[in-house]
Design a protein around this motif. Structure first.
Motif, PDB file in Angstrom:
ATOM      1  N   HIS B 300     -12.820  -6.899 -43.391  1.00 32.08           N
ATOM      2  CA  HIS B 300     -13.282  -6.301 -42.143  1.00 32.08           C
ATOM      3  C   HIS B 300     -12.644  -4.933 -41.928  1.00 32.08           C
ATOM      4  O   HIS B 300     -13.316  -3.961 -41.583  1.00 32.08           O
ATOM      5  CB  HIS B 300     -12.944  -7.251 -40.990  1.00 32.08           C
ATOM      6  N   LEU B 303     -14.152  -2.406 -44.341  1.00 29.82           N
ATOM      7  CA  LEU B 303     -15.507  -2.017 -43.933  1.00 29.82           C
ATOM      8  C   LEU B 303     -15.477  -1.083 -42.725  1.00 29.82           C
ATOM      9  O   LEU B 303     -16.134  -0.043 -42.709  1.00 29.82           O
ATOM     10  CB  LEU B 303     -16.337  -3.258 -43.570  1.00 29.82           C
ATOM     11  N   GLU B 304     -14.715  -1.452 -41.707  1.00 26.92           N
ATOM     12  CA  GLU B 304     -14.717  -0.669 -40.474  1.00 26.92           C
ATOM     13  C   GLU B 304     -14.044   0.685 -40.658  1.00 26.92           C
ATOM     14  O   GLU B 304     -14.510   1.689 -40.136  1.00 26.92           O
ATOM     15  CB  GLU B 304     -14.048  -1.460 -39.339  1.00 26.92           C
ATOM     16  N   LYS B 307     -16.391   3.027 -42.394  1.00 24.83           N
ATOM     17  CA  LYS B 307     -17.397   3.624 -41.513  1.00 24.83           C
ATOM     18  C   LYS B 307     -16.790   4.796 -40.745  1.00 24.83           C
ATOM     19  O   LYS B 307     -17.404   5.855 -40.596  1.00 24.83           O
ATOM     20  CB  LYS B 307     -17.930   2.572 -40.523  1.00 24.83           C
TER      21      LYS B 307
END
Ligand SMILES: Cc1cc2nc3c(=O)[nH]c(=O)nc-3n(C[C@H](O)[C@H](O)[C@H](O)COP(=O)(O)OP(=O)(O)OC[C@H]3O[C@@H](n4cnc5c(N)ncnc54)[C@H](O)[C@@H]3O)c2cc1C
Ligand code: FES
Lengths: 106, 411
Positions: B300, B303-304, B307
């Motif tokens: 997580h 991924l975050e 971004k």
């Protein structure tokens, strides 16, 4: 092998072909269908692969496990026909399946 | 940044989970320039969580662990260079240098170099039969040794060690886990939850020995025995070392980019060099929910941050402010954890651990800071939300299983 149609929240349709045994989530990711995040990669741990199954297909997408049921219960905008797409396994039975992706996975 | 100052070339170093997401996010953000993605492994970005779970057990094939299919990189026009290690960042020239001396120019550079396993230093540690678990190649190596009847010694009772123990047992191996601390998962959870996992594993047939380190591995050309710190020996046909990871920050450090416990980034994933960004396991970053700097090892987070870093490289601000979360699968148990429990002053159990369905909530000054949920999705989902809100929750309500979690959330 099954043909699956993904419909965006704004109505855009995308047809993909996917092999039996894969999940509907994988069919989406492998074909770059937007609207499905799948952060946990199919571990039924994130609820970011939420879809709405076309009513005609609800009966064919298989059992919902307790875990999936409770994860869905807390997903954004849960409806009667909500499923976690990583928990739907593709088979010949599902050829023609239609699912809609929600506006947001978070 | 205005359109005419947009970068033309963005180079991503490291081809893991974070890198794959960075490439995807750059295109989603509308970047039309060149993306070069460089990774030392021979594989396209893939997911590591299945390595100690369904990929090891054989339930998932390699195609199913890739983060995105190969077509994605073609369609998104990402210039992927695998089997390529970056050895230097020349910040003056704005170029990265690869092992064979090739120089690749960048306007913006994103580092997603991840982490590597911490190695166990002991005599005999290079014997055949001793494995680590970080990459697909590591699993392929481990699988050649993964046969029923063998005695496996797992050094370290962290997630990876315990997940492998569960899979190994299912495959008919005899498993002993060695842990230096007095309990399993000591670094990440409370004694209450450690006790639960201890019971689960020992009931399943895993032998767990606490307070032990390996001082030597013995064998002719292959591993045969592990020598423990108290001098005793254990039969060991194979061993798996899972004693933690180290962030891959040396490349950045050598280039003079600020590093300490990871590559230092701010909430926009910017490093101390305005043209260099970093995301994932390799970073130490501020977390606004906890008001301190942390380093995380989770999908997580990768991924975050990816971004955020992709947006920042294009001059956009998408500050990273996430409740950390993680999961682990062992036997029929799904563990979902949200938040960070460091510094908790009260732990509240909800449900009965012996029913294999319960949650541990961690409070600090009455504020919910973390939850460990075992086969308990409502506790996890609501807990995660409340943690993000820094909510004060009455322990009595959390403990009472007759008050459902939606009611708890409603306060
Ligand atoms: C066995 C295992 C199980 C896990 N299970 C879970 C789980 O259940 N849930 C969860 O959330 N997380 C889990 N994790 C953690 C998760 O996989 C990581 O947090 C995640 O992979 C981090 O992604 P990343 O992109 O930051 O780094 P990585 O995935 O580590 O990728 C970095 C890549 O960069 C490459 N690289 C480094 N330096 C260079 C260089 N100089 N040149 C070129 N390439 C370079 C590395 O070789 C690597 O391929 C697990 C990890 C492992 C190993
Ligand atoms: S991909 Fe995470 S729950 Fe389906």
């Amino acid at each position: 092998m099954a043909k699956i149609t993904f419909i965006d929240h704004d109505g855009t349709k995308r047809d993909v072909e996917a092999d039996n045994g894969l999940s509907v989530m994988e069919a989406a990711v492998n074909n770059m269908v937007p609207g499905i995040d799948a952060d946990c990669g199919g571990a039924c741990a994130c609820a970011t692969c939420h879809v709405y199954v076309d009513d005609a297909w609800m009966g064919k997408t298989g059992e919902i496990s307790d875990m999936e049921e409770t994860m869905l219960d807390f997903a954004e905008d849960r409806r009667e026909n909500s499923r976690l797409s990583c928990q739907i396994k593709i088979s010949d039975e599902l050829d023609g399946l239609v699912v809609t992706t929600p506006e947001s996975q978070h | 940044m205005t359109a005419d100052t947009q970068p033309e070339v963005i180079v991503i170093v490291g081809a893991g989970h974070g890198a794959g997401q960075c490439a995807a996010s750059l295109r989603q953000e509308g970047f039309e320039g060149k993306i070069v993605l460089i990774g030392e492994e021979p594989y396209l970005p893939y997911q590591r969580p299945p390595l100690s779970k369904k990929f090891l057990s054989g339930e998932l094939t390699i195609e199913r662990v890739y983060f995105k299919p190969a077509d994605f990189y073609e369609t998104a026009e990402v210039d992927v260079r695998l089997n390529t290690r970056v050895t230097e960042i020349d910040r003056g020239a704005k170029e990265v240098v690869t092992e064979d001396g090739t120089r690749i120019a960048y306007d913006k550079l994103i580092l997603t170099t991840g982490s590597r396993v911490r190695e166990l230093r002991a005599p005999g540690a290079d014997l055949k039969g001793i494995h680590y678990l970080r990459t697909i190649d590591d699993v392929e190596g481990l699988k050649t040794d993964f046969t029923a009847g063998k005695h496996m010694v797992i050094v370290g009772a962290g997630y990876v060690g315990l997940e492998v123990a569960a899979v190994a047992l299912k495959h008919g191996l005899e498993v002993t886990v060695l842990e230096m601390e007095p309990r399993v998962l000591a670094r990440v959870t409370s004694p209450e939850v450690s006790q639960f996992f201890h019971d689960v594993h020992t009931e399943a047939g895993v032998n767990i020995l606490y307070g032990h380190a390996v001082t030597e591995f013995k064998g002719e050309d292959r591993l045969q025995e592990a020598v423990l710190s108290n001098g005793s020996t254990l039969r060991a046909d194979i061993a798996l070392i899972g004693i933690g990871i180290l962030p891959n920050m040396e490349l950045a450090e050598a280039a003079g980019i600020a590093c300490h416990n990871g590559i230092q980034v701010d909430e926009l994933c910017r490093t101390s060099d305005p043209d260099v960004f970093a995301a994932g396991d390799c970073t130490e970053h501020p977390n606004p929910i906890y008001g301190r700097r942390i380093r995380l090892e989770s999908v997580h987070n990768a991924l975050e941050q990816a971004k955020t870093a992709a947006a920042a490289a294009l001059g956009k601000e998408k500050p990273y402010a996430q409740v950390p979360w993680f999961w682990s699968d062992q036997y029929d148990l799904k563990l979902q954890m949200a938040g960070l429990n460091q510094g908790y002053d009260e732990v509240v159990l909800r449900g009965d651990p012996t029913s294999r369905k319960f949650a541990a909530f961690y409070l600090k000054d009455g504020v919910l800071i973390a939850v460990d949920a075992i086969n308990a999705a409502p506790e996890y989902m609501i807990g995660r939300k409340l943690i993000g809100e820094k909510a004060k929750v009455a322990p009595a309500r959390l403990r009472d299983i007759n008050v459902n979690m939606k009611e708890v959330a409603a306060g």
